[in-house]
Write a protein that holds these residues in place. Structure first.
Motif, PDB file in Angstrom:
ATOM      1  N   VAL A 143       3.722  -0.627  -1.516  1.00 37.97           N
ATOM      2  CA  VAL A 143       3.618  -0.999  -0.047  1.00 37.97           C
ATOM      3  C   VAL A 143       2.180  -1.024   0.301  1.00 37.97           C
ATOM      4  CG1 VAL A 143       4.624  -0.471   2.197  1.00 37.97           C
ATOM      5  CG2 VAL A 143       5.988  -0.100   0.156  1.00 37.97           C
ATOM      6  N   ASP A 144       1.826  -2.249   0.968  1.00 36.60           N
ATOM      7  CA  ASP A 144       0.452  -2.425   1.361  1.00 36.60           C
ATOM      8  C   ASP A 144       0.345  -2.359   2.986  1.00 36.60           C
ATOM      9  OD1 ASP A 144      -2.419  -2.621   1.241  1.00 36.60           O
ATOM     10  OD2 ASP A 144      -2.445  -4.425   0.615  1.00 36.60           O
ATOM     11  N   ASP A 145      -0.525  -1.995   3.558  1.00 40.52           N
ATOM     12  CA  ASP A 145      -0.538  -2.152   5.053  1.00 40.52           C
ATOM     13  C   ASP A 145       0.560  -0.948   5.648  1.00 40.52           C
ATOM     14  OD1 ASP A 145      -2.911  -3.300   5.613  1.00 40.52           O
ATOM     15  OD2 ASP A 145      -2.079  -5.044   6.304  1.00 40.52           O
ATOM     16  N   ALA A 146       0.503  -0.034   5.120  1.00 36.74           N
ATOM     17  CA  ALA A 146       1.890   1.009   5.504  1.00 36.74           C
ATOM     18  C   ALA A 146       1.834   1.244   6.936  1.00 36.74           C
ATOM     19  CB  ALA A 146       1.788   2.090   4.635  1.00 36.74           C
ATOM     20  N   GLN A 147       0.412   1.237   7.449  1.00 33.50           N
ATOM     21  CA  GLN A 147       0.203   1.694   8.987  1.00 33.50           C
ATOM     22  C   GLN A 147       1.035   0.688   9.914  1.00 33.50           C
ATOM     23  OE1 GLN A 147      -2.259   0.388   7.103  1.00 33.50           O
ATOM     24  NE2 GLN A 147      -2.883  -1.534   8.409  1.00 33.50           N
ATOM     25  N   TRP A 148       1.283  -0.653   9.241  1.00 31.21           N
ATOM     26  CA  TRP A 148       2.039  -1.497  10.295  1.00 31.21           C
ATOM     27  C   TRP A 148       3.559  -1.386  10.048  1.00 31.21           C
ATOM     28  CZ3 TRP A 148      -0.988  -2.189  13.730  1.00 31.21           C
ATOM     29  CH2 TRP A 148      -2.333  -2.608  13.629  1.00 31.21           C
ATOM     30  N   LEU A 149       4.007  -0.669   9.234  1.00 34.20           N
ATOM     31  CA  LEU A 149       5.625  -0.307   9.045  1.00 34.20           C
ATOM     32  C   LEU A 149       6.147  -0.214  10.285  1.00 34.20           C
ATOM     33  CD1 LEU A 149       5.749   1.534   5.426  1.00 34.20           C
ATOM     34  CD2 LEU A 149       6.392  -1.200   5.939  1.00 34.20           C
ATOM     35  N   ASP A 150       7.307  -0.687  10.428  1.00 37.54           N
ATOM     36  CA  ASP A 150       8.109  -0.261  11.600  1.00 37.54           C
ATOM     37  C   ASP A 150       8.451   1.320  11.359  1.00 37.54           C
ATOM     38  OD1 ASP A 150      11.192  -0.377  10.341  1.00 37.54           O
ATOM     39  OD2 ASP A 150       9.979  -1.762   9.556  1.00 37.54           O
ATOM     40  N   HIS A 151       8.729   1.823  12.350  1.00 35.62           N
ATOM     41  CA  HIS A 151       8.971   3.395  12.176  1.00 35.62           C
ATOM     42  C   HIS A 151      10.100   3.745  11.352  1.00 35.62           C
ATOM     43  CE1 HIS A 151      10.630   7.507  13.387  1.00 35.62           C
ATOM     44  NE2 HIS A 151       9.266   7.825  13.663  1.00 35.62           N
ATOM     45  N   ALA A 152      11.457   3.024  11.318  1.00 40.54           N
ATOM     46  CA  ALA A 152      12.565   3.356  10.626  1.00 40.54           C
ATOM     47  C   ALA A 152      12.193   3.044   8.992  1.00 40.54           C
ATOM     48  CB  ALA A 152      13.472   2.426  11.071  1.00 40.54           C
ATOM     49  N   SER A 153      11.464   1.919   8.713  1.00 37.75           N
ATOM     50  CA  SER A 153      11.171   1.708   7.474  1.00 37.75           C
ATOM     51  C   SER A 153      10.218   2.932   6.878  1.00 37.75           C
ATOM     52  CB  SER A 153      10.412   0.380   7.307  1.00 37.75           C
ATOM     53  OG  SER A 153      11.393  -0.696   7.349  1.00 37.75           O
ATOM     54  N   ALA A 154       9.260   3.272   7.687  1.00 37.58           N
ATOM     55  CA  ALA A 154       8.194   4.352   7.088  1.00 37.58           C
ATOM     56  C   ALA A 154       9.022   5.633   6.763  1.00 37.58           C
ATOM     57  CB  ALA A 154       7.031   4.502   8.373  1.00 37.58           C
ATOM     58  N   GLU A 155       9.866   5.993   7.979  1.00 36.18           N
ATOM     59  CA  GLU A 155      10.570   7.166   7.663  1.00 36.18           C
ATOM     60  C   GLU A 155      11.418   7.200   6.391  1.00 36.18           C
ATOM     61  OE1 GLU A 155      12.828   9.627  11.343  1.00 36.18           O
ATOM     62  OE2 GLU A 155      14.092   8.031  10.645  1.00 36.18           O
ATOM     63  N   ALA A 156      12.308   6.110   6.364  1.00 34.86           N
ATOM     64  CA  ALA A 156      13.143   6.198   5.137  1.00 34.86           C
ATOM     65  C   ALA A 156      12.300   6.219   3.827  1.00 34.86           C
ATOM     66  CB  ALA A 156      14.127   4.672   5.071  1.00 34.86           C
ATOM     67  N   LEU A 157      10.822   5.424   3.711  1.00 28.90           N
ATOM     68  CA  LEU A 157      10.331   5.431   2.351  1.00 28.90           C
ATOM     69  C   LEU A 157       9.751   6.654   2.185  1.00 28.90           C
ATOM     70  CD1 LEU A 157       8.720   1.740   2.682  1.00 28.90           C
ATOM     71  CD2 LEU A 157      10.417   2.588   0.906  1.00 28.90           C
ATOM     72  N   LEU A 158       9.324   7.489   3.419  1.00 25.99           N
ATOM     73  CA  LEU A 158       8.324   8.783   3.056  1.00 25.99           C
ATOM     74  C   LEU A 158       9.854   9.920   2.809  1.00 25.99           C
ATOM     75  CD1 LEU A 158       5.987   8.670   6.123  1.00 25.99           C
ATOM     76  CD2 LEU A 158       5.496   8.103   3.479  1.00 25.99           C
ATOM     77  N   PHE A 159      11.006   9.494   3.376  1.00 27.14           N
ATOM     78  CA  PHE A 159      11.956  10.589   2.798  1.00 27.14           C
ATOM     79  C   PHE A 159      12.407  10.415   1.419  1.00 27.14           C
ATOM     80  CE2 PHE A 159      16.360  11.616   2.175  1.00 27.14           C
ATOM     81  CZ  PHE A 159      16.598  12.582   3.161  1.00 27.14           C
ATOM     82  N   ALA A 160      12.336   9.039   0.846  1.00 27.67           N
ATOM     83  CA  ALA A 160      12.487   8.964  -0.596  1.00 27.67           C
ATOM     84  C   ALA A 160      11.301   9.629  -1.164  1.00 27.67           C
ATOM     85  CB  ALA A 160      12.720   7.604  -0.731  1.00 27.67           C
ATOM     86  N   ALA A 161       9.946   9.287  -1.007  1.00 26.38           N
ATOM     87  CA  ALA A 161       8.960   9.514  -1.694  1.00 26.38           C
ATOM     88  C   ALA A 161       8.867  11.232  -2.047  1.00 26.38           C
ATOM     89  CB  ALA A 161       7.698   8.896  -0.873  1.00 26.38           C
ATOM     90  N   ARG A 162       9.115  11.974  -0.628  1.00 24.76           N
ATOM     91  CA  ARG A 162       9.068  13.117  -0.824  1.00 24.76           C
ATOM     92  C   ARG A 162      10.161  13.751  -1.735  1.00 24.76           C
ATOM     93  NH1 ARG A 162       7.173  12.773   4.683  1.00 24.76           N
ATOM     94  NH2 ARG A 162       9.160  12.677   5.258  1.00 24.76           N
ATOM     95  N   ARG A 163      11.163  13.087  -2.288  1.00 29.57           N
ATOM     96  CA  ARG A 163      12.280  13.740  -3.006  1.00 29.57           C
ATOM     97  C   ARG A 163      12.117  13.046  -4.536  1.00 29.57           C
ATOM     98  NH1 ARG A 163      13.503  14.435   1.554  1.00 29.57           N
ATOM     99  NH2 ARG A 163      14.781  16.158   2.281  1.00 29.57           N
ATOM    100  N   LEU A 164      11.083  12.411  -4.758  1.00 32.42           N
ATOM    101  CA  LEU A 164      10.974  11.955  -6.142  1.00 32.42           C
ATOM    102  C   LEU A 164      10.625  13.185  -7.224  1.00 32.42           C
ATOM    103  CD1 LEU A 164       8.705   8.795  -5.404  1.00 32.42           C
ATOM    104  CD2 LEU A 164      11.288   8.807  -6.117  1.00 32.42           C
ATOM    105  N   GLN A 165      11.693  13.067  -8.381  1.00 29.95           N
ATOM    106  CA  GLN A 165      11.153  14.353  -9.222  1.00 29.95           C
ATOM    107  C   GLN A 165      11.240  13.837 -10.623  1.00 29.95           C
ATOM    108  OE1 GLN A 165      13.454  17.748  -8.497  1.00 29.95           O
ATOM    109  NE2 GLN A 165      13.731  17.330  -6.466  1.00 29.95           N
ATOM    110  N   GLU A 166      12.247  13.322 -11.083  1.00 35.86           N
ATOM    111  CA  GLU A 166      12.520  13.156 -12.599  1.00 35.86           C
ATOM    112  C   GLU A 166      13.225  11.649 -12.872  1.00 35.86           C
ATOM    113  OE1 GLU A 166      11.000  15.059 -14.784  1.00 35.86           O
ATOM    114  OE2 GLU A 166      10.353  16.468 -13.257  1.00 35.86           O
TER     115      GLU A 166
END
Length: 896
Positions: free
Chosen positions: A122-145
């Motif tokens: 994802v490029d230019d993440a600073q322009w993501l809408d809040h809902a998309s950013a929240e969902a992507l970061l939620f998933a990113a923090r749970r990446l494991q195996e």
């Protein structure tokens, strides 16, 4: 590049990772993302970008990112499929927990990774809408195996902030002068040396500038800077460079670029809108020759994000307005509403109504931040004060639901002066009071609630009553006891239906400020609040959590545990991640008390991870308190003190008192009785007696250990009063232990012995009583009886992992002539597992599939499999079928 390559190698080996690239425009973020995509030919790549003009559209960024894999959404677990499908417009949207969309993203990527490792870019993440950013970061923090790499890039200069707590970051620095000179020598060998020196100076080590400024010089667009003076902003310089290049294009091509910059690059809508403005697909060719804009797959793509910015910001206001009107004419739904709003410069009720529709559509999809943005913009376009106030109030509610409390309070402040309906005004007061309380301004919070109660008392007396109960709780938690009678007087003056109960609560709380104020008095107040909450209306998840908290404060841990178990299950079933940290805190707190220490650590650890992810700082403090308490019991000095320090730094006064009490318990176990006594004397001086009541027995023991029993007499009296009021057998047993320590006889110890602990007791407290009684028996030369007590205490301490206390029990046993030392190995195989492995194993033993377990624990199925793979050898098993035999069958009340 090495960092990215390492992440890609990990994905091929089945591990996951996330990375956020930060830096100024042109520093190389997009180039690194391109490198990752080029290096990932054997991976499944999903790529998206944030679009500045679509920042208010809920899930717009997620839709762009996942458009090639939306066909897989239907295969997700039901709640996740409905949440993510609704967010992407694939199915009818349903209201639900906003974090379920993030869980759906994680599961979707994990499903893809089952077939082939995944790279998500994802490029230019600073322009993501809040809902998309929240969902992507939620998933990113749970990446494991899972075999997933998530790469995000965000501009951190001249752009909105993009906070991403919990995601590793790599900040890209400017190139050093020597490297810049080498690059420029390759790109601008045809230019005179003094011109290259000027470019080197202006670029300041920015790679994009080093590549683009030579071309600008050749085209005569590079103005000379005074010698020794650098351009103020490379961002503005590069933006202007691209804008100058765009200005040389034919007018129709410029129009096409502007339309593409204002939309998300969908060719159909771009060309349709451009046609209304006199441009068509043939006008794309000059932009393609200049390598500014071109087709990539099924999308129009700018070569660099700055070109999009230059195309949009370099246009005149009138041209931008015309483009947004054209896009509104060819689009529908939310995108149409927002383009209409962007094309409007003054009040317009028609556009405001369209934005309201967009807001409600966003609400059904869980995009609360987008709801707030739409209502706020609609308010700005409103043609009368009433509509403006109503829409600002709706925006404030949505911002609060999105966790944007500062923004919510600001919107509520703006709405307060415009809202005519007292009921809406009361809701705004609740929002403003909540933020004021969070900031530590309890007095302001109480006043806001009291004023709102005055305003609605005649129209809605029950609402006014609830506001005044909230005002009392706020004053109490802040220790502002003198304010409580004022609230009671107000209830009486307004003739509210529950004024008598409010007055009773006030009497008990006010009594706490007197020298004789006690935990028993506080319990009477809590009992009144508890009874009211049980009978005041429908009991949802949040209401159940509050009732369970009252039960904890009243010492009814068995009832609180039953409620917490049901609450946690319901939160998982509903995907209510916003309430789950509170449920896990209550579950962990009761598991700790009931002796299920490993379960308590697992619950508290999971709750802390989620609370940190979703920004629930207050819940995080409560969860850290459970973890710190466990460390204190186990004698884990370093972690206990670190957790207690974090509690003190980020918690309220009661949390700070609890942190001190926990470290005092650590000192008591380690034999540092003077230090423990000093801390406990300070703790019990606090005004929140229900927070400090459990420290009173510790104070009594510390006082006796240092030979100052008189310092424990008052503490013993207060605890005895509270125990009598609570009527819990375990509390009366601990009260008897305190009395016995201060000089009791055989009959006193008999009342304290474990017989009275058996009903809903704390094994840790029971073992402490046995240890102290065994010490007393040994001093009475009754060694055989002492051994019975000390053996039992040792067994419990060993099972709980309380090494320091077990060592003391062993020492006492040796003094009776029996030799036994603390076992360093865990009492059972489950003790070898990590907290998360234990949770996974417990659910697998009950027959749940990896997918079911992942849904409950907010993990991907593949991560669940990884934890089982690691757990099997620790447990000495080779299959799921063998797990059930390892599960404890006793103490069903502590199941989680």
């Amino acid at each position: 590049m090495a960092t990215i390559d390492r992440l890609l190698r990990g994905a091929r080996d089945g591990t996951s990772g996330a990375l956020l690239l930060r830096g100024e425009a042109g520093i190389g973020k997009t180039a690194l993302l391109d490198h990752a995509v080029a290096a990932a030919a054997d991976l499944h790549v999903v790529r998206g970008t944030g679009i500045e003009t679509e920042r208010q559209l809920p899930f717009a960024g997620l839709h762009l990112l996942l458009k090639s894999v939306t066909g897989r959404v239907g295969g997700l677990p039901d709640r996740q499929a409905r949440a993510l499908g609704g967010a992407l417009g694939l199915v009818a949207p349903v209201e639900g927990d906003r974090f379920l969309v993030g869980m759906g993203v994680l599961t979707l990527l994990a499903d893809l990774a089952e077939e082939q490792p995944v790279l998500c870019v994802v490029d230019d993440a600073q322009w993501l809408d809040h809902a998309s950013a929240e969902a992507l970061l939620f998933a990113a923090r749970r990446l494991q195996e899972e075999g997933i790499v998530m790469l995000l890039a965000a501009r951190d200069v001249y752009a909105p902030a993009f906070p991403a707590p919990g995601v590793p970051e790599l900040t890209l620095a400017n190139l050093p002068r020597e490297a810049s000179a080498r690059l420029l020598a390759k790109e601008a060998a045809d230019l005179p040396a003094h011109v290259r020196e000027q470019i080197l100076h202006e670029a300041g080590g920015n790679p994009l500038a080093l590549l683009e400024l030579p071309a600008a010089q050749r085209e005569g667009q590079l103005a000379a800077e005074p010698h020794g003076v650098r351009a103020a902003s490379i961002f503005s310089r590069m933006q202007q460079t691209f804008a100058d290049r765009i200005a040389t294009l034919p007018a129709a091509t410029q129009t096409l670029l502007l339309v593409a910059a204002a939309d998300h690059g969908d060719p159909a809508s771009v060309f349709a809108a451009a046609k209304l403005l006199g441009a068509d697909v043939t006008d794309l060719e000059p932009a393609e020759r200049q390598r500014l804009l071109g087709m990539s797959g099924d999308a129009l793509v700018f070569r660099h994000p700055l070109i999009r910015t230059a195309a949009y910001r370099g246009a005149t206001v009138s041209r931008r307005l015309a483009v947004h009107r054209a896009l509104a004419d060819v689009l529908d739904g939310d995108r149409r509403a927002w383009h209409l709003a962007a094309a409007t410069t003054g009040p317009d009720e028609y556009v405001a109504v369209e934005l309201e529709r967009s807001a409600e559509s966003a609400r059904r999809r869980g995009g609360h931040a987008a709801v707030a943005a739409a209502y706020e913009r609609a308010a700005n376009l409103s043609t009368d004060h009433h509509s403006r106030g109503r829409r600002l109030a709706a925006a404030a509610r949505a911002a609060a639901d999105a966790g944007q409390f500062e923004r919510a309070a600001g919107l509520a402040d703006d709405a307060a002066d415009l809202v005519a309906d007292p009921l809406v005004g009361a809701e705004m007061a609740r929002i403003r009071a909540g933020l004021a309380d969070e900031r530590g301004s309890a007095t302001s919070a109480r006043q806001l609630l009291a004023e709102a109660a005055d305003a609605v008392a005649e129209q809605a007396p029950d609402l006014a009553t609830g506001l005044l109960f909230a005002a009392i709780e706020t004053a109490w938690s802040a220790g502002d006891f003198p304010a409580v009678p004022t609230v009671a007087d107000q209830a009486r003056r307004l003739c509210l239906p529950d004024a008598a109960r409010i007055e009773q609560v006030a009497v008990h709380i006010t009594g706490l400020s007197a020298p004789e104020g006690s935990a028993a008095e506080a319990s009477r107040a809590v009992r009144l609040l508890f009874d009211r909450d049980l009978t005041s209306g429908p009991i949802g998840l949040r209401e159940n959590a509050k009732i369970a908290w009252w039960e904890v404060l009243l010492g009814d841990y068995v009832a609180a545990h039953r409620r917490a178990v049901a609450l946690e299950r319901e939160c998982r079933a509903q995907g209510a991640i916003g309430v789950l940290p509170r449920a896990l805190m209550l579950l962990a707190r009761t598991q700790l008390w009931l002796g299920a220490h490993r379960d308590a650590r697992a619950s508290a650890s999971e709750g802390a991870r989620i609370a940190q992810d979703i920004g629930q700082s207050r819940e995080l403090v409560f969860l850290r308190a459970v973890l710190a308490h466990l460390c204190a019991i186990e004698g884990d000095e370093q972690n206990c003190r670190q957790l207690a320090t974090d509690m003190g730094a980020h918690g309220s006064a009661p949390s700070q008192s609890r942190a001190t009490a926990i470290t005092a318990l650590l000192d008591l176990g380690a034999g540092r009785h003077e230090a423990a006594l000093e801390k406990l004397l300070a703790v019990v001086e606090g005004t929140n007696k229900l927070v400090t009541v459990h420290s009173l027995p510790d104070l009594v023991e510390a006082a006796v250990r240092v030979g100052r029993p008189e310092l424990g007499w008052e503490a013993a009296r207060q605890y005895s009063d509270w125990a009598d009021h609570s009527a819990h057998p375990w509390a009366r047993a601990v009260a008897a232990r305190c009395e016995a320590l201060l000089g009791g006889d055989e009959e006193t110890w008999t009342r304290a012995v474990p017989l009275h602990h058996h009903d809903a007791d704390s094994p840790f407290e029971r073992a402490r009583t046995q240890l102290l009684h065994g010490e007393w028996l040994r001093r009475q030369h009754r060694r055989i009886e002492a051994r019975t007590m000390l053996r039992s205490a040792l067994q419990i301490f060993e099972r709980l992992g309380a090494k320091l206390w077990a060592d003391r029990s062993s020492a006492e046993l040796r003094a009776t002539g029996e030799n036994r030392s603390f076992r360093t190995e865990g009492a059972d195989a489950l003790g070898r597992l990590t907290s998360q492995e234990r949770q996974v194993v417990q659910l697998a033993a009950k027959g749940h599939s990896n997918r079911d377990i992942g849904t409950q624990l907010f993990l991907s199925p593949r991560t669940v499999g990884y934890h089982l793979y690691n757990a099997y050898p620790k447990l000495g098993v080779s299959s799921r079928g063998e797990l059930s035999a390892l599960m404890p069958t006793a103490a069903p009340r502590t199941e989680s």
